[in-house]
Scaffold this active site. Structure first.
Site, PDB file in Angstrom:
ATOM      1  N   LYS A  42      -6.862   8.579  12.141  1.00 55.76           N
ATOM      2  CA  LYS A  42      -6.911   9.937  12.715  1.00 55.76           C
ATOM      3  C   LYS A  42      -7.423  10.947  11.696  1.00 55.76           C
ATOM      4  O   LYS A  42      -8.205  11.823  12.018  1.00 55.76           O
ATOM      5  CB  LYS A  42      -5.508  10.420  13.141  1.00 55.76           C
ATOM      6  CG  LYS A  42      -4.885   9.655  14.253  1.00 55.76           C
ATOM      7  CD  LYS A  42      -3.633  10.371  14.772  1.00 55.76           C
ATOM      8  CE  LYS A  42      -2.540  10.548  13.727  1.00 55.76           C
ATOM      9  NZ  LYS A  42      -1.865   9.314  13.334  1.00 55.76           N
ATOM     10  N   ARG A 121       4.711  15.312  17.342  1.00 54.54           N
ATOM     11  CA  ARG A 121       5.124  13.936  17.068  1.00 54.54           C
ATOM     12  C   ARG A 121       6.226  13.500  18.038  1.00 54.54           C
ATOM     13  O   ARG A 121       6.565  12.332  18.091  1.00 54.54           O
ATOM     14  CB  ARG A 121       5.751  13.856  15.698  1.00 54.54           C
ATOM     15  CG  ARG A 121       4.962  13.509  14.474  1.00 54.54           C
ATOM     16  CD  ARG A 121       4.343  12.174  14.423  1.00 54.54           C
ATOM     17  NE  ARG A 121       4.395  11.581  13.107  1.00 54.54           N
ATOM     18  CZ  ARG A 121       3.602  11.903  12.089  1.00 54.54           C
ATOM     19  NH1 ARG A 121       2.715  12.837  12.199  1.00 54.54           N
ATOM     20  NH2 ARG A 121       3.720  11.264  10.951  1.00 54.54           N
ATOM     21  N   ARG A 160      -5.317   1.970   1.860  1.00 53.02           N
ATOM     22  CA  ARG A 160      -5.726   3.380   1.830  1.00 53.02           C
ATOM     23  C   ARG A 160      -5.472   4.000   0.447  1.00 53.02           C
ATOM     24  O   ARG A 160      -4.462   3.734  -0.194  1.00 53.02           O
ATOM     25  CB  ARG A 160      -4.931   4.136   2.894  1.00 53.02           C
ATOM     26  CG  ARG A 160      -5.299   5.576   3.006  1.00 53.02           C
ATOM     27  CD  ARG A 160      -4.979   6.116   4.354  1.00 53.02           C
ATOM     28  NE  ARG A 160      -3.550   6.254   4.611  1.00 53.02           N
ATOM     29  CZ  ARG A 160      -3.074   6.801   5.731  1.00 53.02           C
ATOM     30  NH1 ARG A 160      -3.896   7.208   6.671  1.00 53.02           N
ATOM     31  NH2 ARG A 160      -1.784   6.900   5.910  1.00 53.02           N
ATOM     32  N   ARG A 193      -0.535   6.778  -1.316  1.00 55.60           N
ATOM     33  CA  ARG A 193       0.469   7.731  -0.838  1.00 55.60           C
ATOM     34  C   ARG A 193       1.848   7.080  -0.874  1.00 55.60           C
ATOM     35  O   ARG A 193       1.998   5.912  -0.530  1.00 55.60           O
ATOM     36  CB  ARG A 193       0.156   8.114   0.609  1.00 55.60           C
ATOM     37  CG  ARG A 193      -0.733   9.301   0.716  1.00 55.60           C
ATOM     38  CD  ARG A 193      -1.229   9.540   2.101  1.00 55.60           C
ATOM     39  NE  ARG A 193      -0.270   9.288   3.181  1.00 55.60           N
ATOM     40  CZ  ARG A 193      -0.514   9.571   4.454  1.00 55.60           C
ATOM     41  NH1 ARG A 193      -1.656  10.098   4.802  1.00 55.60           N
ATOM     42  NH2 ARG A 193       0.377   9.306   5.383  1.00 55.60           N
ATOM     43  N   ARG A 204       7.958   4.106   9.207  1.00 57.48           N
ATOM     44  CA  ARG A 204       7.048   5.000   9.947  1.00 57.48           C
ATOM     45  C   ARG A 204       6.604   4.383  11.268  1.00 57.48           C
ATOM     46  O   ARG A 204       6.489   5.073  12.279  1.00 57.48           O
ATOM     47  CB  ARG A 204       5.813   5.309   9.094  1.00 57.48           C
ATOM     48  CG  ARG A 204       6.119   6.263   7.964  1.00 57.48           C
ATOM     49  CD  ARG A 204       4.988   6.306   6.975  1.00 57.48           C
ATOM     50  NE  ARG A 204       3.823   6.993   7.489  1.00 57.48           N
ATOM     51  CZ  ARG A 204       2.605   6.854   6.974  1.00 57.48           C
ATOM     52  NH1 ARG A 204       2.396   6.064   5.959  1.00 57.48           N
ATOM     53  NH2 ARG A 204       1.607   7.528   7.478  1.00 57.48           N
TER      54      ARG A 204
HETATM   55  P1  AMP Z   1       1.408  11.794   8.473  1.00 58.98           P
HETATM   56  O1  AMP Z   1       0.489  12.031   7.339  1.00 58.98           O
HETATM   57  O2  AMP Z   1       1.001  12.566   9.711  1.00 58.98           O
HETATM   58  O3  AMP Z   1       1.621  10.335   8.744  1.00 58.98           O
HETATM   59  O4  AMP Z   1       2.830  12.419   8.056  1.00 58.98           O
HETATM   60  C1  AMP Z   1       3.535  11.978   6.927  1.00 58.98           C
HETATM   61  C2  AMP Z   1       5.005  12.285   7.078  1.00 58.98           C
HETATM   62  O5  AMP Z   1       5.215  13.713   7.227  1.00 58.98           O
HETATM   63  C3  AMP Z   1       5.671  11.665   8.302  1.00 58.98           C
HETATM   64  O6  AMP Z   1       6.071  10.325   8.057  1.00 58.98           O
HETATM   65  C4  AMP Z   1       6.852  12.606   8.506  1.00 58.98           C
HETATM   66  O7  AMP Z   1       7.873  12.350   7.564  1.00 58.98           O
HETATM   67  C5  AMP Z   1       6.270  13.967   8.163  1.00 58.98           C
HETATM   68  N1  AMP Z   1       5.677  14.626   9.351  1.00 58.98           N
HETATM   69  C6  AMP Z   1       4.392  15.040   9.503  1.00 58.98           C
HETATM   70  N2  AMP Z   1       4.206  15.636  10.688  1.00 58.98           N
HETATM   71  C7  AMP Z   1       5.391  15.606  11.328  1.00 58.98           C
HETATM   72  C8  AMP Z   1       5.835  16.047  12.596  1.00 58.98           C
HETATM   73  N3  AMP Z   1       5.004  16.656  13.484  1.00 58.98           N
HETATM   74  N4  AMP Z   1       7.151  15.853  12.925  1.00 58.98           N
HETATM   75  C9  AMP Z   1       7.993  15.252  12.070  1.00 58.98           C
HETATM   76  N5  AMP Z   1       7.638  14.788  10.862  1.00 58.98           N
HETATM   77  C10 AMP Z   1       6.355  14.961  10.471  1.00 58.98           C
END
Ligand code: AMP
Length: 249
Positions: A42, A121, A160, A193, A204
């Site tokens: 994404k 989310r 990644r 990361r 996740r």
């Molecule tokens: P991502 O890069 O989008 O996978 O986000 C990394 C981490 O940030 C996730 O595993 C969550 O801990 C937190 N996070 C990001 N966006 C959200 C969201 N909309 N709601 C809850 N947690 C979030």
């Protein structure tokens, strides 16, 4: 091609987008949500759409990661709590995420459109977004749901690499940097990361299945869901995305 001032460095304090040029598209500006499990690509698609279509890209995950660089004195208790959830791979509470999005309303008002990546989310976050947009008299055009088999997702995540400085994303096999482990854009050493490590990946994926998959249903019922296969090279997926958007009824 769009010339967009890269706004990632400003995410923490809210975006500062300047839209100087937009590529002509049959439709648009687009107001989009990107869905898909972690690792489907994404972020890469968002980057391409940001550059080529001029949409403002807001990634809540990137905002939280950027917050890690703040000193303890600069972190609010809510942001500190959010980082603890993130480090464990768990979802940050809805109220914290919504506060963060509200602080970035300017991104939702961008005349070039917007791209929400990693938000909403959960269904309550999606409902809150619907309300937020209604209050601004804005509407989503589509929700892009990127699909990919789980084994491929795990392979993608473990390979990644991201740049801690400019946030560019690479992959050891599908999108290697010109010099191994060094960022093409700014020359910084690349990193894995924290939440791409195996223990966090498992949490996740489970969190995605439980909280995020029902979002597809929410948006399907609203007639906004557009499913896109996330298999193949980033450029192929991008072309598939634009075609899917422009072929919508
Ligand atoms: P991502 O890069 O989008 O996978 O986000 C990394 C981490 O940030 C996730 O595993 C969550 O801990 C937190 N996070 C990001 N966006 C959200 C969201 N909309 N709601 C809850 N947690 C979030």
């Amino acid at each position: 091609m769009a010339i967009i001032q890269r706004n990632q460095a400003h995410w923490l304090k809210g975006p500062a987008v300047t839209r100087q040029d937009l590529r002509a598209t049959a439709r648009g500006p687009y107001r989009l949500v990107l869905l898909g499990a972690p690792g489907v690509g994404k972020g890469t698609q968002a980057e391409l759409m940001n550059e080529r279509l001029g949409v403002c890209h807001l990634s809540t995950g990137d905002v939280f990661r950027a917050a890690k660089d703040l000193s303890a004195a600069e972190l609010t208790p809510a942001l500190q709590e959010a980082l603890d959830y993130m480090r464990r791979g768990e979802l940050v509470p809805d109220s914290t995420v919504l506060a963060l999005v509200r602080e970035r309303m300017r991104c939702l008002r961008c005349p070039g459109g917007f791209l929400l990546d990693g938000f909403p989310r959960t269904v309550p976050q999606a409902e809150a977004l619907t309300e937020l947009l209604r209050s601004e008299r804005l509407q989503l055009d589509a929700v892009l749901d990127y699909e990919m088999p789980i084994e491929q997702i795990v392979a993608r995540l473990s390979g990644r690499r991201t740049c801690p400085n400019c946030r560019a994303v690479f992959h050891v096999t599908t999108r290697p940097p010109k010099v191994a482990e060094v960022c093409d854009n700014c020359g910084s050493p690349l990193a894995i990361r924290e939440d791409d490590r195996p223990a966090s990946i498992r949490v996740r994926m489970a969190a995605y299945e439980k909280s995020t998959a029902p979002l597809s249903e929410y948006y399907r019922k609203l007639g906004l869901l557009v499913q896109v296969s996330a298999e193949g090279a980033p450029e192929e997926i991008y072309q598939r995305t634009v075609q899917a958007l422009e072929e919508r009824p």
